[in-house]
Design a protein around this motif. Structure first.
Motif, mmCIF file in Angstrom:
data_model
loop_
_atom_site.group_PDB
_atom_site.id
_atom_site.type_symbol
_atom_site.label_atom_id
_atom_site.label_comp_id
_atom_site.label_asym_id
_atom_site.label_seq_id
_atom_site.Cartn_x
_atom_site.Cartn_y
_atom_site.Cartn_z
ATOM 1 N N GLU A 35 25.673 32.866 49.204
ATOM 2 C CA GLU A 35 25.034 34.109 49.613
ATOM 3 C C GLU A 35 25.881 35.329 49.270
ATOM 4 O O GLU A 35 25.358 36.429 49.097
ATOM 5 C CB GLU A 35 24.759 34.078 51.114
ATOM 6 C CG GLU A 35 23.738 33.009 51.507
ATOM 7 C CD GLU A 35 23.438 33.024 52.990
ATOM 8 O OE1 GLU A 35 23.970 33.900 53.715
ATOM 9 O OE2 GLU A 35 22.648 32.169 53.434
ATOM 10 N N ARG A 36 27.207 35.130 49.174
ATOM 11 C CA ARG A 36 28.094 36.258 48.863
ATOM 12 C C ARG A 36 29.416 35.734 48.326
ATOM 13 O O ARG A 36 29.915 34.699 48.779
ATOM 14 C CB ARG A 36 28.324 37.105 50.116
ATOM 15 C CG ARG A 36 29.357 38.218 49.956
ATOM 16 C CD ARG A 36 29.286 39.183 51.115
ATOM 17 N NE ARG A 36 30.502 39.975 51.226
ATOM 18 C CZ ARG A 36 30.638 41.028 52.018
ATOM 19 N NH1 ARG A 36 29.629 41.422 52.764
ATOM 20 N NH2 ARG A 36 31.770 41.695 52.077
ATOM 21 N N ILE A 37 29.972 36.455 47.349
ATOM 22 C CA ILE A 37 31.287 36.138 46.793
ATOM 23 C C ILE A 37 32.163 37.381 46.904
ATOM 24 O O ILE A 37 31.771 38.463 46.443
ATOM 25 C CB ILE A 37 31.198 35.696 45.323
ATOM 26 C CG1 ILE A 37 30.381 34.410 45.195
ATOM 27 C CG2 ILE A 37 32.595 35.487 44.740
ATOM 28 C CD1 ILE A 37 30.133 33.989 43.761
ATOM 29 N N ASN A 38 33.333 37.253 47.508
ATOM 30 C CA ASN A 38 34.335 38.322 47.542
ATOM 31 C C ASN A 38 35.445 37.987 46.550
ATOM 32 O O ASN A 38 36.038 36.911 46.638
ATOM 33 C CB ASN A 38 34.945 38.460 48.939
ATOM 34 C CG ASN A 38 33.945 38.944 49.970
ATOM 35 O OD1 ASN A 38 32.936 39.557 49.630
ATOM 36 N ND2 ASN A 38 34.226 38.688 51.230
ATOM 37 N N ILE A 39 35.715 38.884 45.635
ATOM 38 C CA ILE A 39 36.790 38.686 44.652
ATOM 39 C C ILE A 39 37.972 39.555 45.065
ATOM 40 O O ILE A 39 37.831 40.771 45.216
ATOM 41 C CB ILE A 39 36.311 39.034 43.235
ATOM 42 C CG1 ILE A 39 35.164 38.105 42.838
ATOM 43 C CG2 ILE A 39 37.465 38.924 42.240
ATOM 44 C CD1 ILE A 39 34.566 38.398 41.488
ATOM 45 N N ARG A 40 39.136 38.918 45.247
ATOM 46 C CA ARG A 40 40.311 39.610 45.754
ATOM 47 C C ARG A 40 41.518 39.428 44.827
ATOM 48 O O ARG A 40 41.611 38.451 44.091
ATOM 49 C CB ARG A 40 40.680 39.092 47.154
ATOM 50 C CG ARG A 40 39.595 39.314 48.199
ATOM 51 C CD ARG A 40 40.034 38.803 49.576
ATOM 52 N NE ARG A 40 38.994 38.967 50.571
ATOM 53 C CZ ARG A 40 38.794 40.075 51.284
ATOM 54 N NH1 ARG A 40 39.612 41.107 51.108
ATOM 55 N NH2 ARG A 40 37.824 40.139 52.173
ATOM 56 N N GLU A 41 42.439 40.391 44.912
ATOM 57 C CA GLU A 41 43.730 40.271 44.240
ATOM 58 C C GLU A 41 44.603 39.302 45.044
ATOM 59 O O GLU A 41 44.287 38.957 46.196
ATOM 60 C CB GLU A 41 44.412 41.643 44.156
ATOM 61 C CG GLU A 41 43.634 42.684 43.358
ATOM 62 C CD GLU A 41 43.605 42.399 41.865
ATOM 63 O OE1 GLU A 41 44.218 41.389 41.438
ATOM 64 O OE2 GLU A 41 42.976 43.179 41.134
ATOM 65 N N PRO A 42 45.732 38.832 44.464
ATOM 66 C CA PRO A 42 46.613 37.919 45.210
ATOM 67 C C PRO A 42 47.100 38.489 46.536
ATOM 68 O O PRO A 42 47.365 37.732 47.475
ATOM 69 C CB PRO A 42 47.784 37.699 44.243
ATOM 70 C CG PRO A 42 47.171 37.878 42.887
ATOM 71 C CD PRO A 42 46.164 38.971 43.057
ATOM 72 N N GLY A 44 45.302 40.154 48.569
ATOM 73 C CA GLY A 44 44.175 40.247 49.479
ATOM 74 C C GLY A 44 43.273 41.448 49.270
ATOM 75 O O GLY A 44 42.222 41.544 49.921
ATOM 76 N N THR A 45 43.649 42.369 48.387
ATOM 77 C CA THR A 45 42.833 43.565 48.159
ATOM 78 C C THR A 45 41.483 43.177 47.565
ATOM 79 O O THR A 45 41.413 42.491 46.546
ATOM 80 C CB THR A 45 43.533 44.541 47.202
ATOM 81 O OG1 THR A 45 44.802 44.910 47.758
ATOM 82 C CG2 THR A 45 42.698 45.801 46.999
ATOM 83 N N LEU A 46 40.405 43.625 48.204
ATOM 84 C CA LEU A 46 39.062 43.333 47.719
ATOM 85 C C LEU A 46 38.760 44.172 46.490
ATOM 86 O O LEU A 46 38.943 45.393 46.499
ATOM 87 C CB LEU A 46 38.042 43.632 48.826
ATOM 88 C CG LEU A 46 36.594 43.222 48.572
ATOM 89 C CD1 LEU A 46 36.482 41.709 48.431
ATOM 90 C CD2 LEU A 46 35.698 43.720 49.716
ATOM 91 N N ARG A 47 38.280 43.541 45.399
ATOM 92 C CA ARG A 47 38.020 44.258 44.150
ATOM 93 C C ARG A 47 36.557 44.218 43.727
ATOM 94 O O ARG A 47 36.103 45.066 42.960
ATOM 95 C CB ARG A 47 38.873 43.679 43.011
ATOM 96 C CG ARG A 47 40.365 43.847 43.206
ATOM 97 C CD ARG A 47 40.761 45.305 43.394
ATOM 98 N NE ARG A 47 40.331 46.154 42.310
ATOM 99 C CZ ARG A 47 41.031 46.369 41.187
ATOM 100 N NH1 ARG A 47 42.188 45.776 41.028
ATOM 101 N NH2 ARG A 47 40.567 47.172 40.254
ATOM 102 N N MET A 48 35.806 43.216 44.198
ATOM 103 C CA MET A 48 34.396 43.119 43.836
ATOM 104 C C MET A 48 33.665 42.249 44.855
ATOM 105 O O MET A 48 34.225 41.291 45.371
ATOM 106 C CB MET A 48 34.223 42.514 42.437
ATOM 107 C CG MET A 48 32.764 42.362 42.004
ATOM 108 S SD MET A 48 32.591 41.551 40.385
ATOM 109 C CE MET A 48 33.250 42.810 39.310
ATOM 110 N N VAL A 49 32.432 42.642 45.150
ATOM 111 C CA VAL A 49 31.560 41.840 46.000
ATOM 112 C C VAL A 49 30.284 41.552 45.231
ATOM 113 O O VAL A 49 29.674 42.465 44.667
ATOM 114 C CB VAL A 49 31.217 42.565 47.316
ATOM 115 C CG1 VAL A 49 30.257 41.716 48.148
ATOM 116 C CG2 VAL A 49 32.476 42.878 48.114
ATOM 117 N N ILE A 50 29.889 40.290 45.173
ATOM 118 C CA ILE A 50 28.620 39.875 44.583
ATOM 119 C C ILE A 50 27.798 39.277 45.713
ATOM 120 O O ILE A 50 28.238 38.332 46.357
ATOM 121 C CB ILE A 50 28.830 38.846 43.459
ATOM 122 C CG1 ILE A 50 29.805 39.385 42.402
ATOM 123 C CG2 ILE A 50 27.498 38.472 42.810
ATOM 124 C CD1 ILE A 50 30.215 38.359 41.367
ATOM 125 N N SER A 51 26.612 39.841 45.960
ATOM 126 C CA SER A 51 25.913 39.445 47.174
ATOM 127 C C SER A 51 24.406 39.502 47.025
ATOM 128 O O SER A 51 23.861 40.309 46.261
ATOM 129 C CB SER A 51 26.335 40.374 48.324
ATOM 130 O OG SER A 51 25.605 40.093 49.502
#
Length: 216
Positions: A35-42, A44-51
């Motif tokens: 339902e949702r993917i959070n893409i983060r840097e090592p 923990g910084t969030l860089r992209m959300v696919i939802s």
């Protein structure tokens, strides 16, 4: 006995080698349903959300999410910069209810800590549709603020103005429209669907003060 031990030992070594190779090779998957993917840097910084629609996020400022009830109709992708602040996105939606169409898609790129300066937009209500590239001015100050330690969109921050529209209008004309710093159309090149064409110059009230046609 030694022969069988050798076979067993050899088989064990082969099995270990296969296991090590499999562990070193990235896993593959034919289909992934989420339902949702959070893409983060090592870090923990969030860089992209696919939802999908029901889990589409609000806005983000430096890693803090800001509730945006107006965003609960599309699915899409949200882009965030190195600081975890929103700086663009891709959204789309489309449905037909009682014979009426409501559909569209938008790809945007934002100025740092402000709203979109470049947009690729398409809308369709069944009777009329529009597709365009829109370029806008945005102020240099941040559109975000902190309230009680929480990130928020600053009231009255929707500044700036559209400066260029290039596309197909809802009345099916091909249009290049140039606007002033207030967003008012001042020059327009149009080709109507019947082939009629003109370059119009407009005043600050939107009235055409000069028009140049093909025979001018």
């Amino acid at each position: 006995m030694a022969y069988w031990q050798g076979l067993v030992t050899g088989a064990a070594l082969v099995g270990m080698a296969v296991t090590l190779v499999a562990a070193a090779r990235p896993g593959t998957m034919k289909t992934l349903d989420v339902e949702r993917i959070n893409i983060r840097e090592p870090d923990g910084t969030l860089r992209m959300v696919i939802s999908g629609r029901d889990r589409f996020p609000g806005a983000f400022h430096k890693g803090q999410e800001i509730d945006r009830p107006d965003r609960r109709f599309p699915a899409g992708m949200l882009f965030l910069n190195d600081e975890g602040t929103e700086n663009g996105g891709l959204i789309w939606a489309g449905k037909s209810e009682s014979g009426k169409t409501n559909a569209g898609a938008s790809l945007t790129f934002d100025r740092y800590e402000n709203d979109q300066t470049l947009q690729l937009l398409q809308t369709d209500n069944g009777e009329r549709d529009m597709a365009a590239v829109i370029i806008s001015d945005r102020p240099g100050e941040s559109m975000f603020e902190s309230k009680d330690g929480k990130a928020a969109v600053r009231e009255g921050s929707a500044g700036g103005a559209p400066r260029l529209f290039l596309g197909k209008s809802r009345d099916r004309a091909s249009v290049l429209m140039l606007q002033d710093g207030s967003g008012l159309p001042r020059m327009m090149l149009r080709v109507e669907k019947d082939g009629t064409s003109a370059i119009d110059f407009l005043d600050d009230k939107g009235a055409v003060i000069r028009s140049i046609g093909p025979d001018a």
